[in-house]
Every structure is written in structure tokens, then in C-alpha cells.
Design an enzyme around this catalytic site. Sequence first.
Site, mmCIF file in Angstrom:
data_model
loop_
_atom_site.group_PDB
_atom_site.id
_atom_site.type_symbol
_atom_site.label_atom_id
_atom_site.label_comp_id
_atom_site.label_asym_id
_atom_site.label_seq_id
_atom_site.Cartn_x
_atom_site.Cartn_y
_atom_site.Cartn_z
ATOM 1 N N CYS A 304 0.857 -1.182 0.000
ATOM 2 C CA CYS A 304 0.000 0.000 0.000
ATOM 3 C C CYS A 304 0.896 1.236 0.000
ATOM 4 O O CYS A 304 1.799 1.346 0.816
ATOM 5 C CB CYS A 304 -0.911 0.017 1.214
ATOM 6 S SG CYS A 304 -2.038 1.413 1.206
ATOM 7 N N CYS A 342 -3.192 1.009 13.512
ATOM 8 C CA CYS A 342 -2.937 1.833 14.687
ATOM 9 C C CYS A 342 -1.781 2.786 14.386
ATOM 10 O O CYS A 342 -0.708 2.359 13.983
ATOM 11 C CB CYS A 342 -2.595 0.932 15.866
ATOM 12 S SG CYS A 342 -1.992 1.809 17.294
ATOM 13 N N CYS A 382 0.195 -35.102 38.308
ATOM 14 C CA CYS A 382 0.245 -36.071 39.398
ATOM 15 C C CYS A 382 -0.514 -35.495 40.590
ATOM 16 O O CYS A 382 -0.288 -34.354 40.977
ATOM 17 C CB CYS A 382 1.702 -36.358 39.772
ATOM 18 S SG CYS A 382 1.881 -37.168 41.363
ATOM 19 N N CYS A 395 -2.091 -48.993 30.111
ATOM 20 C CA CYS A 395 -2.474 -49.305 31.485
ATOM 21 C C CYS A 395 -2.823 -48.042 32.266
ATOM 22 O O CYS A 395 -2.148 -47.028 32.158
ATOM 23 C CB CYS A 395 -1.326 -50.047 32.162
ATOM 24 S SG CYS A 395 -1.692 -50.447 33.864
ATOM 25 N N CYS A 408 -4.668 -43.855 39.811
ATOM 26 C CA CYS A 408 -5.455 -44.327 38.667
ATOM 27 C C CYS A 408 -5.663 -43.183 37.689
ATOM 28 O O CYS A 408 -6.062 -42.087 38.089
ATOM 29 C CB CYS A 408 -6.818 -44.848 39.149
ATOM 30 S SG CYS A 408 -7.983 -45.093 37.792
#
Lengths: 594, 167
Positions: A304, A342, A382, A395, A408
Site C-alpha cells: 500500500c 494503529c 500427578c 495401562c 489411577c
Amino acid sequence: MSASEFEYDSEEEYASSVSLDELEALSLTDSVHYTHKNRQTATGLSMHRMRYKPVEADEIEGQLKAHIRDVDGILQIGEDDCAVLMLKYEWNEQKLLEDFTTKEPGNLRRECGLATDTKVVSGLVETAGPEFMCAICCSEGPVETFGLSWCDHRYCVDCYVRYVRGGQTGLVKCPDTGCRLYVRPRELAQLSAFDEQRALQKEEKERQEQRQNLGGPLTSEQIMAKYQKIASESSDEEDAEPANDDESADDALFNFHERHIRQQRLEKQELRNKVLLSRYWYAVVLQYTKKHARTFRNCPAVDCECFIEYRGFDSDVISSVEEYVAHKYIPIVQCANGHRFCFACMSEDHAPATCAVVRKWIQTCADETETSHWITANTKDCPKCSSPIEKNGGCNHMTCGECHYQFCWICLGDWSRHKNNFVCTSFDDEEAKKEREKQETSRVSLKKYLFYFDLFEIHRVSLKKDTEFLAKLEYKVQEIQQRAKVSWIEAHFYRESIDTLLKCRITLMWSYALMFYLESSKEKGMLEKTQSNLSNHVEALSKLFEVTPTENVIKKKETFLTKANALKTSHEKCIEIFMESLVLNRIKFVSDIE
Amino acid sequence: MAPKISTAQRRLLKEFQELLKSPTDGIVAGPITEDNLFKWRCILEGPPGTVYENGVFEAEMDFPADYPLSPPKMKFTSEILHPNIYKDGTVCISILHPPGDDPLQYESADERWGPLQSVEKILLSVCSMLAEPNPNSPANIDAAKLWRENRDKFDEIVRAQVLKSLD
């Protein structure tokens, strides 16, 4: 605008020498724009507004030429010499006049690369004989050459043209290493005219060849050449289009507007690129605006060539852009090509986020996004020591590598309760619930970031998609408009609706970035309401675009206008409310932004 | 149809021929391979009477496609300690910078890059730079500090590099 205004290097001088009333009068006659539409907000807060004027390169060029003429009125040495002197003195007229009166004229001319006797000579382009060899490209004569008449350095026209094009400042020195003379606009005009004429002749010749070729069938070589030409052209076009990756999204913001004015702008730019002399003056304009960067800014959109001229403030309190930004105002300006950016940080429209927020947000995104995305998607912390754990097998019995706690994966509870049974049954267990809650709070800050980041991203992507989709649609509507013989003005609402929609998406996008840094408060709740209100209007209009079949667009004009106007009002209100909260410091930032 | 030779190629070829025809003392330069004129290897002798004397330093030059409008880049491949040579060997010298950064500095305009400078002129400038470092714009700050504050140590390191360059 009078040439005398060029004296103002900084706005302090500007403001002090022109009274507010005078400026007000000036703004009426001279299309001055404001960063904010209204002087007062709905709640009666009077705002400070920055004045600016979108200008194009040729306007500045004209002003500079007039300025040179004015100075020459005093010096009386000819406009071309004067142009070189002004460039050399980087438009510091005072210094030039001082040196001109105190220094010995011969010395001044020598220092500034002007020959002692610059009489007007025509026919600087000459054909050199076979004994000539261009010292730049080493091609041998006979060939057209160009050189100044007051030094004997001549080079072939091709090299000279390329050399001038490569120049950055508008000061074109004789290519010879030891020679300090400058090529003045007048001499350059001769080179430019020759270059232009030659290009025209070449075009004409090509056209003639084409006409001849049309007579008989094309040879395979010609077909190949044609194919290659088309192929290379289309690949150029592909290069010009922004790629579909995220980096180019910033360009995409500007992309749409570009389509509107592309043709017009390209033509103008092409002409400017083609004609050597225009290119030269553009370099002069660039040098001038860079020197006066407080007043002139080059639009940051790709390719521009528009400028914004700073025109001070309609306020007694604020006198510089820096101060304005420190008051948490956002000086968004719009160039003649419709690019919004801006004026302070030179990035694309980012209201209602302040410049500081934008910087911080971009930095945060660069630091966080990828890592945090991956962490939330692939890990859990954890329950004991909170180190993030990646599940690398099937697992669900996890042992933390840091603290060796066994838990778990499913319920995050202690594994000991699962021993007899490998199926997780303790999901509702109180302890496990507590663990999961803990987990959630530990990730809350990350989640908060991701929440706002996602919203930001969603709107950014929507913006991109809208831009593409609507651009395609617009062509169709244009077609229909032509077929239905509806005037351009009649169909103009469509273009305006699109503009409004895109503008609002940008605002919405940045409002989420701003929200991330705000502390929870009543005020923030209010802003959120404003935000969701705007969001509703945006989606409504966006939807209308999607569901309306192209044929019906013109018929549905009323609906479009209503929705777009509602959006426009909502947008203005939204910007105003955000700005009030920011400027009056009603909202607090969580981390200290700067 | 013969392959089209670009301006840059024609000019580089010409310069190479000139260098072969009338060699300059202490300078040897030419394309590394026949098929690429845009990469040259240069060999510079350390200027006599300086601490670099007797050294044979190798450097590579990279030419841009728009040569001679834009200057080439030059990088020493031999180890060489000098205030105006970066640690990676890249040479920082005014002749390799295009003019226009500061239009009022016209004194140095003829030391800047222009389309009529040449490989030979660059190498001669580099030779005189070796003889007279410019401590005002150091590329290698450590070297500049050493050169200013502990010349003996500086000379010692350079002498070791000179010996190494002869291997």
C-alpha cells in the site's frame, strides 16, 4: 494545504503556532478525520481525539514540488538544483538557507554534488559506437547510453535505469565511484522518457508479431513459449495470494479491502513503477516521510502506497501520540485504500485492546500456545506433586516418575483402592473427587488462557473464512447487479455490510485478548455483556450472508441494511464502552502490563 | 538457442578474465566451480609490514543475482582475528555496504558500494583494512578490545593464525 506547514517537524510546534479554532476551521475545509467519531460518549465523557488526514503519495509529491518551488523563489538557482539541495539537506530548509548565505557558492555546490554550471542540455541519451563498453554490465556497443553532460561517465541505458530504480533515497549519484555529481530530476526525465518510449515500442512490436503469428498455425515452439508464459504468470499470481497457513492471517485481514480497490490501486502503482521518473519521486516522498515520521506514516499493509498525515489533537491535555497511548487511547486510522491500522504501533486495527495488550498478547501466544495445547490434550498432573504426566501406554495404573505416587489415570484416586479390581470403580469416591477438583484449579490459569485464546482464534479463523467467502460472493452479486441493471449505488449496501462485518470481527477478536488480562469485576461483567451483544449481531449478519441465495441479495436489501446498521450501532457502542472503561481506569489489569 | 547470460554473469566473467590477465600482487580470486559464477574463492596474502605478514588467508565471496547493483558478501574461511571481521569470518567493511544509509556522509560515498566497484577493489580494501583496523566500528568486540588494550597478546594470536594458515 499551504506549503508553510512543512515547517512543523513536531506536533509541539504545530500545536503552538496554530490555534484550536483555526484548526477547527481548517478541518472543515480540508477533509480531516478523527480517530473517534463522537466528541462525547453517550454517558457524557468528553474524549480526546486525534486528527489525521489520509493522503496519497502523489499529493505529498505535489506538496514537495511546491515546497521546492518556494525555496527556489528565495535561492533563485533553478528548481532542479534546488531539489538536489533540499534532498541533501533532508528538507531542513533553515539549515540550507543558512549555509547558502554563509558558504561560498562554489563550495556549497561541490559539497552537494552539483556541477558549477548546470545549463540545460537535451539529448543526454546517445548511441555509442562499437568501441564503447558499459563498465557496469560489460556489454559492448553499439548501444544507447546515458550520462550527465558535466562528467564523462556514460553507461548503457539498461544499467542506468536499473541503477536508478535500485536507489532508495531520491538522491541519484552518478554511478562512477569517484564522481560525486547527482542526477537531477531534469536529466532523469530524459532517461525516463527514453525508457518509456522504448517500452512502448517493444509492446507495439510484440503486438505486431502476435498479429503476424495469428496468420498461420502456431509452431510447437511458439505454443511452448506461450504455455510457459501463462504458467509463469499464474504461478506468480499464486505467490501473490497469501498462503493458507496461519502466518499469513495478518495479511488476510487486509486482503478483503484489497480486492475492492485492487484494480484501481494496481493500475496506479503499475504506472508509478513503470515510469522511472514517478518511481524516483516516490522515493523522494518516502525519504521525506521517513524524515518526518512524527507527521507522516506509510500504511503498513503490503504494497500500500498511502500515507496518514498526523494533524494534532482536539484537546488541550494531550499533545503527542505517546501521551495519547499512555492514556490508554487507541489511535486507529484508516488510509485512503481503506486499511485500518494503529497510528502508534503500526499494526493492524486492534481496538479495543491497547497497544500494550497487543504486544503482551502476541508474546504470550508465541510462548504458550503450542506447549500448553499439547499439555492439556495429552497430560494430567500427578495428584501428589503436580508434575505433568504423559500417558505412554494403555495401562491406567500410573506411577509418577517424580514422587513415585501410584494412582489411577481415570479417577486420579489412590491406586491402592483398585488393587483387587483393575476396573476403576471409585470414580464417585470422595477422595478421588477432591483430587480431580484440585487438578482443575491447578490448571485454571492455563484454562483461562486457552479459553480466551480459543475465542480469539475462532474469530480470527471466522474472519479469514468470511473474508474469502464474501469476496467470492461479491463477484456474483456484481454479476447479478449488472444483469438486473441495478445501479452500482443500489448494490453498494452489500459491500458496506461486508465491511462492517469484517470490522466488527476484528474488534471482537481483540476484545477477547483484552479480557484475558482483566481482573474479574463488575465492570468486566458489563464489558462481557457488551461483547456478547456485539457477538450476537455479528453472527446474525454473518448468518444472513450465508443463507441468502445470491439471486435474492438485492431483494433482501432491507434486511441487510437493518442488520448491518444494528451491527454498526452495536460496534460503535461497544468501542465506546470499552474505551471509557480503559481511559477512566475503571478496569484493572491482572498482571502489570508494562 | 544458447543459454542467456545475465548481466551479473557477464560482468563476473569479465572481472575474472581481467584478474587473470593482469593479476594484482597478494590477491588471487576466481569462481570455485565452473558452473557457478556466483561463488568465488579468494586468497589474500597478509600485507607486508603488518602482523598478518606471510599469512595466506582464504575467503569466500557470495554474489547476489543483481550484482553489480548490490554488493557481494565476503567471509573468511581461514581463522583470522581482526576488529572488523566477525567471529564467523564475515567481513564488515564500508565498501560492502550500499550508500544511502546516511546521505550527508558524502566523504565516505566513494568508499561505499557502487556498481563500479569490483572484486579487485574489495580485496584491495580488505588488504588495507588488515593493515589498518578501524576500531570505531568493530565487528568483533573482543578482538577490538584486545587490539586496543593488549596489543602483544593480539599479535601473538594473529601470528599463531598466520602459521596455521601456511599448513
